[in-house]
Scaffold this active site. Structure first.
Site, short mmCIF file in Angstrom:
data_model
loop_
_atom_site.label_atom_id
_atom_site.label_comp_id
_atom_site.label_asym_id
_atom_site.label_seq_id
_atom_site.Cartn_x
_atom_site.Cartn_y
_atom_site.Cartn_z
N LYS A 187 0.86 -1.20 0.00
CA LYS A 187 0.00 0.00 0.00
C LYS A 187 0.88 1.23 0.00
O LYS A 187 1.72 1.42 0.87
CB LYS A 187 -0.92 0.04 1.23
CG LYS A 187 -1.94 1.17 1.10
CD LYS A 187 -2.61 1.55 2.40
CE LYS A 187 -1.80 2.51 3.22
NZ LYS A 187 -1.58 3.84 2.60
N CYS A 297 13.73 10.00 7.30
CA CYS A 297 13.70 9.45 8.66
C CYS A 297 15.08 9.56 9.30
O CYS A 297 15.20 9.66 10.51
CB CYS A 297 13.19 8.03 8.66
SG CYS A 297 13.88 7.06 7.34
N GLU A 394 10.71 14.49 16.19
CA GLU A 394 11.01 14.47 14.76
C GLU A 394 10.12 15.50 14.05
O GLU A 394 8.89 15.43 14.14
CB GLU A 394 10.72 13.07 14.21
CG GLU A 394 11.13 12.93 12.76
CD GLU A 394 10.93 11.52 12.24
OE1 GLU A 394 9.91 10.90 12.57
OE2 GLU A 394 11.81 11.06 11.49
P1 ADP Z 1 3.20 10.42 8.09
O1 ADP Z 1 2.66 10.83 9.44
O2 ADP Z 1 4.54 10.91 7.85
O3 ADP Z 1 2.26 10.62 6.95
P2 ADP Z 1 2.46 7.74 8.58
O4 ADP Z 1 3.23 6.88 9.51
O5 ADP Z 1 1.14 8.28 9.02
O6 ADP Z 1 3.43 8.88 8.17
O7 ADP Z 1 2.23 7.01 7.20
C1 ADP Z 1 3.08 6.06 6.62
C2 ADP Z 1 2.24 4.99 5.97
O8 ADP Z 1 1.45 4.37 6.96
C3 ADP Z 1 1.27 5.49 4.92
O9 ADP Z 1 1.17 4.54 3.88
C4 ADP Z 1 -0.05 5.56 5.69
O10 ADP Z 1 -1.18 5.44 4.86
C5 ADP Z 1 0.09 4.36 6.57
N1 ADP Z 1 -0.74 4.40 7.80
C6 ADP Z 1 -1.13 5.49 8.51
N2 ADP Z 1 -1.89 5.12 9.56
C7 ADP Z 1 -2.00 3.76 9.53
C8 ADP Z 1 -2.63 2.78 10.34
N3 ADP Z 1 -3.34 3.11 11.41
N4 ADP Z 1 -2.50 1.48 9.99
C9 ADP Z 1 -1.77 1.12 8.92
N5 ADP Z 1 -1.15 2.00 8.11
C10 ADP Z 1 -1.24 3.30 8.40
#
Ligand code: ADP
Length: 496
Positions: A187, A297, A394
Site C-alpha cells: 500500500k 527518517c 522528529e
Molecule cells: P506520516 O505521518 O509521515 O504521513 P504515517 O506513519 O502516518 O506517516 O504514514 C506512513 C504509511 O502508513 C502510509 O502509507 C499511511 O497510509 C500508513 N498508515 C497510517 N496510519 C496507519 C494505520 N493506522 N495502519 C496502517 N497503516 C497506516
C-alpha cells in the site's frame, strides 16, 4: 476508467494508471471510491486515483495467497531473480518518466528524483542477484541423524510505505520480499500514489505472474489498518512514523501474530569535531538535514559542533543553507522543493513557532517561502536546550537545531539523548575519534565525514524506538525468510 493522460514538464505526456493493481490487472475499487492527488508545488489537483478499502485488501490478499501457493512456489529462484533484474532494467529505461512523476506528486527536486530511481534499479537488481543464493545449512549433531535447515519464504507480505521516497521505499520492500519467494500486497501513501502505479505497469511488463505483486492506493486508517490486522497476511513491513508503527504492532499482535518489521522515525545527531575538514563538514551537515526537504527518517536534525569552531561553523553553515535553491521541483538547479502536503506543512510550521516561543533563536529561515505551494525556508535554530520539543521530536522538515559541545564524552552523551536511534554522523580527521564515537553512538547507521550515504548493499534500520529489523543488504533477507529445520533419523535403531 483506470488510467488518465497526464503531463510533466520533464517528460511530456504519459499514460498514468489510476486503478488498483490486483492480480496483474488495474481495477476499480469494489466500493467505487476515488481520492484526489494534490501537486504540492501549486496545491492543485493532479488527478484522482481509485481507493482501496478493506474489501479490496481482501481481494488483493487472496490473489497474493493464490499466487504464493500456486505458480510462484513453482518458479525457480533463478527465475525470481530474472524477473527482478528485468524490473530493474525497466526502471532504468523509464528513469526520466518515473523521476518526473516523483517531482510532480511528491515535489522532490528532479535531480534528486533521478538519483532515487537509479537507486531503485540498483536495489531491485541487487536482490535479483540474491534470489538464487538463499541457502540453508547442514548441521551435524549425532552420527545417526542428518540435519539441514532451509530458508523458506514467509508467505503473503503486507507492505505499507510512506510518501517521502515513494519509489525507493517501494523497491526496498519489493526487492527482498520477492527474492525470497514471497508474494506482496503493497500500500502506497495516500499523498503519493502515482509513481508506484506506473511501476506496477512495469511489473506486468517484466512478466511477473499475476498476484505476485499487488499495488494498492489507499488511506492508512482504512487499507493500511486492514493489511496490518489481516488474518491471511503472514508478515507486515512498515516504514513511517513511530506512532503508526506502534499501531501496526498492536494490530499484528491482536490478529494472527504476523511477523513485523518497522522502520520508523529518527532525531539523528550530526557531530562535528574541531579537527574536521570544515568545508566538507558544512556540505554534509547541510545535505544531512536539507536533503529531500528534511523529509528523511534519518535526517541529521541535531547538529553538534565542538566549541572552538562553533562560531565559525555556524556562520558558514547559515551562509551555505541560505544558498540552497528552494523552488520549482522541475528547475535544474533546485535542491529543495515543497513539503509534501498541507498537513506536513502545517506541522512543520507549528514546530517552528514552538521553537521561537520556547526561546530558541532562528539563525536563518523560519518562514514560509512564497504564497503558493508548501515551501518552507531552510531553518536553523540555535540557543536550544536538550529538553526543547524541537530538539527531541522528529519535525520531518527543513529544520535543524545547532548546539556546542566540549568533549568527546559530551558529544556521545548528547548524541544518544533521544528515544530514537536510526542514524548519526561524526566529522573528524582523527581515526580514533571516528571509531570510538561511532562505536558509542546508539544508532543503526553511523556515517563518518559524510551523511545520507545509503546503499542497497548496506543494512539500514533502527536502534531503540527507530525500528525493528534491517532493510537492505543481506540483512533484509532475514525479514523475508523463516528457517525450517529438517532432522532425519538414519538407520533402523529403535527409539527407547
Ligand atoms: P506520516 O505521518 O509521515 O504521513 P504515517 O506513519 O502516518 O506517516 O504514514 C506512513 C504509511 O502508513 C502510509 O502509507 C499511511 O497510509 C500508513 N498508515 C497510517 N496510519 C496507519 C494505520 N493506522 N495502519 C496502517 N497503516 C497506516
Amino acid at each position: 476508467m483506470t488510467s488518465v493522460q497526464l503531463e510533466t514538464p520533464h517528460s511530456g505526456k504519459y499514460e498514468q494508471p489510476t486503478g488498483l493493481f490486483i492480480n496483474g490487472e488495474f481495477v476499480k475499487g469494489v466500493d467505487g471510491k476515488t481520492f484526489e492527488v494534490i501537486n504540492p508545488s501549486n496545491e492543485k489537483v493532479i488527478t484522482s486515483v481509485h481507493e482501496a478499502t478493506e474489501k479490496d485488501v481482501d481481494i488483493a490478499v487472496a490473489a497474493a495467497r493464490k499466487a504464493f501457493e500456486g505458480p510462484w512456489r513453482k518458479e525457480t529462484p533463478e527465475q525470481r531473480g530474472k524477473y527482478l533484474v528485468k524490473l530493474a532494467d525497466l526502471f532504468e529505461q523509464n528513469l526520466d518518466l518515473l523521476a518526473a512523476i516523483e517531482s510532480l506528486d511528491n515535489g522532490k527536486a528532479i535531480s534528486m528524483a533521478k538519483v532515487d530511481v537509479g537507486m531503485c534499479a540498483g536495489c531491485l537488481r541487487y536482490y535479483g542477484g540474491w534470489a538464487d543464493k538463499i541457502e540453508g545449512k547442514v548441521i551435524d549433531t549425532t552420527p545417526d541423524t542428518f540435519n539441514y535447515t532451509k530458508k523458506e519464504p514467509i508467505g503473503v507480505c503486507g507492505q505499507i510505505i510512506p510518501w517521502n521516497f515513494p519509489l525507493l521505499m517501494w523497491a526496498w520492500k519489493i526487492g527482498p520480499a520477492i527474492a525470497c519467494g514471497n508474494t506482496v500486497v503493497i500500500k502506497t501513501a495516500e499523498q503519493t500514489p502515482l509513481s508506484a502505479l506506473v511501476a506496477a505497469r512495469l511489473v506486468k511488463e517484466a512478466g511477473f505472474p499475476p498476484g505476485v505483486i499487488n499495488v494498492l492506493s489507499g488511506f492508512g486508517k482504512i487499507a493500511g489498518a486492514a493489511i496490518a490486522s489481516h488474518m491471511d497476511v503472514d508478515k507486515v513491513a512498515f516504514t513511517g512514523s513511530t506512532v503508526v508503527g506502534r499501531q501496526i504492532m498492536k494490530a499484528a499482535a491482536g490478529s494472527n501474530l504476523k511477523k513485523v518489521t518497522l522502520e520508523l522515525g529518527g532525531k539523528s545527531p550530526n557531530i562535528v569535531f574541531e579537527d574536521a575538514d570544515i568545508d566538507n563538514a558544512i556540505s554534509w551537515v547541510n545535505f544531512g538535514i536539507f536533503f529531500n526537504h528534511g523529509q528523511c527518517c534519518c535526517a541529521g536534525s541535531r547538529v553538534y559542533v565542538q566549541e572552538s569552531i562553533y562560531d565559525t561553523f555556524l556562520q558558514r553553515f547559515k551562509e551555505r543553507a541560505s544558498k540552497n535553491v528552494v523552488g520549482d521541483p522541475f528547475g535544474a538547479d533546485t535542491f529543495q522543493g515543497p513539503q509534501v502536503s498541507q498537513v506536513q506543512f502545517d506541522r512543520i510550521m507549528s514546530y517552528i513557532e514552538e521553537g521561537k516561543k520556547s526561546g530558541a533563536k532562528v539563525e536563518t529561515g523560519g518562514e514560509r517561502k512564497g504564497k503558493e505551494g508548501f515551501f518552507i525556508e531552510p531553518t536553523i535554530f540555535s540557543n536550544v536546550t536538550e529538553d526543547m520539543k524541537i530538539v527531541q521530536e522528529e519535525i520531518f522538515g527543513p529544520v535543524c537545531s545547532i548546539a556546542k559541545f566540549k568533549t568527546k564524552e559530551d558529544a556521545i552523551r548528547i548524541g544518544n539523548s533521544t528515544t530514537y536511534g536510526l542514524a548519526a554522523a561524526v566529522h573528524t580527521s582523527n581515526l580514533n575519534t571516528a571509531i570510538e564515537v561511532s562505536n558509542a553512538l546508539k544508532a543503526g547507521t553511523v556515517w563518518v565525514n559524510a551523511y545520507n550515504m545509503l546503499h542497497h548493499q548496506l543494512p539500514f534500520g533502527g536502534f531503540k524506538e527507530s525500528g525493528i529489523g534491517r532493510e537492505l543488504g543481506e540483512a533484509a533477507l532475514d525479514n523475508y525468510t523463516q528457517v525450517k529445520t529438517v532432522s532425519i533419523r538414519l538407520g533402523d535403531a529403535l527409539f527407547g
